[in-house]
Design a protein around this motif. Structure first.
Motif, PDB file in Angstrom:
ATOM      1  N   ASN A  40      13.053  22.462 -21.043  1.00 61.27           N
ATOM      2  CA  ASN A  40      11.842  22.840 -21.760  1.00 61.27           C
ATOM      3  C   ASN A  40      12.176  23.480 -23.104  1.00 61.27           C
ATOM      4  O   ASN A  40      13.090  24.309 -23.200  1.00 61.27           O
ATOM      5  CB  ASN A  40      11.030  23.848 -20.940  1.00 61.27           C
ATOM      6  CG  ASN A  40      10.286  23.170 -19.813  1.00 61.27           C
ATOM      7  OD1 ASN A  40      10.323  21.960 -19.683  1.00 61.27           O
ATOM      8  ND2 ASN A  40       9.613  23.949 -18.986  1.00 61.27           N
ATOM      9  N   GLY A  41      11.405  23.095 -24.124  1.00 59.82           N
ATOM     10  CA  GLY A  41      11.607  23.674 -25.446  1.00 59.82           C
ATOM     11  C   GLY A  41      12.563  22.899 -26.320  1.00 59.82           C
ATOM     12  O   GLY A  41      12.564  23.076 -27.545  1.00 59.82           O
ATOM     13  N   THR A  43      14.092  19.656 -28.346  1.00 62.05           N
ATOM     14  CA  THR A  43      13.506  18.553 -29.104  1.00 62.05           C
ATOM     15  C   THR A  43      14.439  17.347 -29.067  1.00 62.05           C
ATOM     16  O   THR A  43      15.639  17.473 -29.324  1.00 62.05           O
ATOM     17  CB  THR A  43      13.252  18.963 -30.565  1.00 62.05           C
ATOM     18  OG1 THR A  43      12.286  20.029 -30.583  1.00 62.05           O
ATOM     19  CG2 THR A  43      12.713  17.798 -31.376  1.00 62.05           C
ATOM     20  N   LYS A  88       9.048  17.222 -28.475  1.00 62.23           N
ATOM     21  CA  LYS A  88       9.384  18.529 -27.914  1.00 62.23           C
ATOM     22  C   LYS A  88       8.980  18.543 -26.449  1.00 62.23           C
ATOM     23  O   LYS A  88       7.842  18.224 -26.095  1.00 62.23           O
ATOM     24  CB  LYS A  88       8.683  19.657 -28.671  1.00 62.23           C
ATOM     25  CG  LYS A  88       9.168  21.037 -28.242  1.00 62.23           C
ATOM     26  CD  LYS A  88       8.721  22.124 -29.197  1.00 62.23           C
ATOM     27  CE  LYS A  88       9.332  23.466 -28.791  1.00 62.23           C
ATOM     28  NZ  LYS A  88       8.979  24.539 -29.735  1.00 62.23           N
ATOM     29  N   ASP A  90       8.147  19.727 -22.542  1.00 61.33           N
ATOM     30  CA  ASP A  90       7.401  20.796 -21.878  1.00 61.33           C
ATOM     31  C   ASP A  90       7.579  20.683 -20.374  1.00 61.33           C
ATOM     32  O   ASP A  90       8.319  19.844 -19.872  1.00 61.33           O
ATOM     33  CB  ASP A  90       5.921  20.775 -22.283  1.00 61.33           C
ATOM     34  CG  ASP A  90       5.211  19.497 -21.858  1.00 61.33           C
ATOM     35  OD1 ASP A  90       5.614  18.908 -20.835  1.00 61.33           O
ATOM     36  OD2 ASP A  90       4.260  19.089 -22.541  1.00 61.33           O
ATOM     37  N   GLU A  91       6.868  21.550 -19.651  1.00 64.03           N
ATOM     38  CA  GLU A  91       7.108  21.688 -18.216  1.00 64.03           C
ATOM     39  C   GLU A  91       6.490  20.571 -17.372  1.00 64.03           C
ATOM     40  O   GLU A  91       6.580  20.598 -16.144  1.00 64.03           O
ATOM     41  CB  GLU A  91       6.599  23.036 -17.722  1.00 64.03           C
ATOM     42  CG  GLU A  91       5.085  23.218 -17.762  1.00 64.03           C
ATOM     43  CD  GLU A  91       4.576  23.580 -19.142  1.00 64.03           C
ATOM     44  OE1 GLU A  91       3.356  23.704 -19.313  1.00 64.03           O
ATOM     45  OE2 GLU A  91       5.405  23.746 -20.050  1.00 64.03           O
ATOM     46  N   THR A  92       5.872  19.570 -17.990  1.00 61.63           N
ATOM     47  CA  THR A  92       5.261  18.497 -17.205  1.00 61.63           C
ATOM     48  C   THR A  92       6.298  17.518 -16.659  1.00 61.63           C
ATOM     49  O   THR A  92       5.975  16.684 -15.829  1.00 61.63           O
ATOM     50  CB  THR A  92       4.244  17.714 -18.046  1.00 61.63           C
ATOM     51  OG1 THR A  92       4.928  17.109 -19.154  1.00 61.63           O
ATOM     52  CG2 THR A  92       3.148  18.627 -18.564  1.00 61.63           C
ATOM     53  N   TYR A 140      16.973  15.535 -17.786  1.00 65.09           N
ATOM     54  CA  TYR A 140      16.139  16.740 -17.899  1.00 65.09           C
ATOM     55  C   TYR A 140      16.484  17.684 -16.758  1.00 65.09           C
ATOM     56  O   TYR A 140      16.531  17.295 -15.585  1.00 65.09           O
ATOM     57  CB  TYR A 140      14.672  16.344 -17.828  1.00 65.09           C
ATOM     58  CG  TYR A 140      13.698  17.501 -17.882  1.00 65.09           C
ATOM     59  CD1 TYR A 140      13.404  18.127 -19.085  1.00 65.09           C
ATOM     60  CD2 TYR A 140      13.049  17.940 -16.733  1.00 65.09           C
ATOM     61  CE1 TYR A 140      12.490  19.175 -19.147  1.00 65.09           C
ATOM     62  CE2 TYR A 140      12.132  18.982 -16.789  1.00 65.09           C
ATOM     63  CZ  TYR A 140      11.858  19.593 -17.986  1.00 65.09           C
ATOM     64  OH  TYR A 140      10.963  20.615 -18.041  1.00 65.09           O
ATOM     65  N   ASN A 142      15.395  21.632 -15.816  1.00 67.13           N
ATOM     66  CA  ASN A 142      14.706  22.888 -16.133  1.00 67.13           C
ATOM     67  C   ASN A 142      14.759  23.855 -14.955  1.00 67.13           C
ATOM     68  O   ASN A 142      13.939  24.763 -14.837  1.00 67.13           O
ATOM     69  CB  ASN A 142      13.247  22.606 -16.512  1.00 67.13           C
ATOM     70  CG  ASN A 142      12.643  23.722 -17.341  1.00 67.13           C
ATOM     71  OD1 ASN A 142      13.202  24.099 -18.374  1.00 67.13           O
ATOM     72  ND2 ASN A 142      11.523  24.264 -16.907  1.00 67.13           N
TER      73      ASN A 142
END
Length: 284
Positions: A40-41, A43, A88, A90-92, A140, A142
């Motif tokens: 997350n966060g 880019t 960018k 995100d948490e999705t 990914y 997170n």
């Protein structure tokens, strides 16, 4: 007619656009070979080259999230037009590989789809890949490091007990590698130390040792407690602090600096030929 020049030239183009390359990069420094790790966060920058300029740019998604493409410029070498877009995160998203999908393009002649230099001009209107043309992929992550176990051992004769002057070894293990830095510490008896990797490289285990001072007088007797902080993976995902002895899996240590106390000074047992004094203690 002699001397008349036709200034209008019709070019017939029935061939779909050719993709010359695709690539990804990120603002996260953690790269393992050709795999970019992101969280997350972060880019992601996506780039692609095509032989002809798009009339309708394709819809590009990474992990299901749309990347808005913009035209960069034409490069004479290697003869392609370049487009790029940024995303960018995100948490999705769900942890794991991020698919890259390209769909729905038209070139200036109206030809739909595209083909790759390497696929024999097989036209694709939609393609989903886990890798770019240079073999780069995105993963990914997170999720913070998951605690595996903690343990505390006394280096005294009985590893389950400690007294003043004894050394305590603390161990903590996670289910993935943790970064060794000044923030990854364990605090015991108001003393904080950095954790280091143990000698067992088959697991992600970290250790620190503490010596209880010979004149210790304030450490609470009983089950010893601790606090671990700053366990981060390579992406910066940080685990919650561990602050209780309830997390012990293998062993814990009981601290005792108090000598046994006599509860009755003279318990006399009379036998036929003598009397024996037995001293009764609170502990064995």
């Amino acid at each position: 007619v002699h001397g008349v020049t036709n200034k209008f030239v019709n070019i017939i183009d029935r061939t779909a656009n050719m993709v010359t390359f695709t690539s990804v990069s990120t603002d996260n420094s953690y790269v393992d070979g050709k795999v970019y790790y992101v969280r997350n966060g972060n880019t992601i920058t996506f780039r692609m080259g095509v032989r002809e300029k798009f009339a309708t740019a394709p819809v590009v998604t990474i992990g299901g999230m749309k990347v808005e493409l913009e035209y960069v410029k034409y490069f004479a070498q290697p003869n392609h037009h370049e487009y790029k877009g940024t995303l960018k995160l995100d948490e999705t998203l769900t942890d794991g590989n991020l698919d890259i999908t390209i769909a729905g393009s038209k070139d200036l002649a109206g030809n739909k789809g595209f083909y790759y230099q390497t696929n024999g001009k097989k036209v694709l209107e939609t393609v989903t890949k886990k890798e770019t043309t240079n073999g780069k992929s995105l993963v990914y992550d997170n999720t913070a490091p998951e605690l595996n176990y903690v343990a505390m051992l006394s280096k005294a004769d009985n590893y389950k007990y400690a007294k003043n002057g004894d050394t305590i070894r603390f161990l903590v293990a996670y289910k993935e590698e943790v970064e060794l830095n000044d923030n990854f510490t364990v605090t015991f008896n108001n003393t904080t130390k950095k954790l280091v990797r143990s000698g067992d490289k088959s697991k992600y285990e970290y250790i620190a040792e503490f010596k209880i001072p010979a004149d210790e007088a304030t450490l609470a007797e009983g089950l010893l407690t601790f606090e671990v902080k700053g366990a981060q993976d390579k992406l910066g995902n940080e685990a919650a602090a561990v602050q209780t002895a309830n997390h012990y899996k293998y062993n814990n240590v009981t601290y005792d600096r108090t000598a046994p106390v006599i509860t009755e000074e003279n318990n006399i047992v009379i036998t036929d030929d003598s009397e024996t004094i037995i001293k009764v203690y609170k502990e064995g």
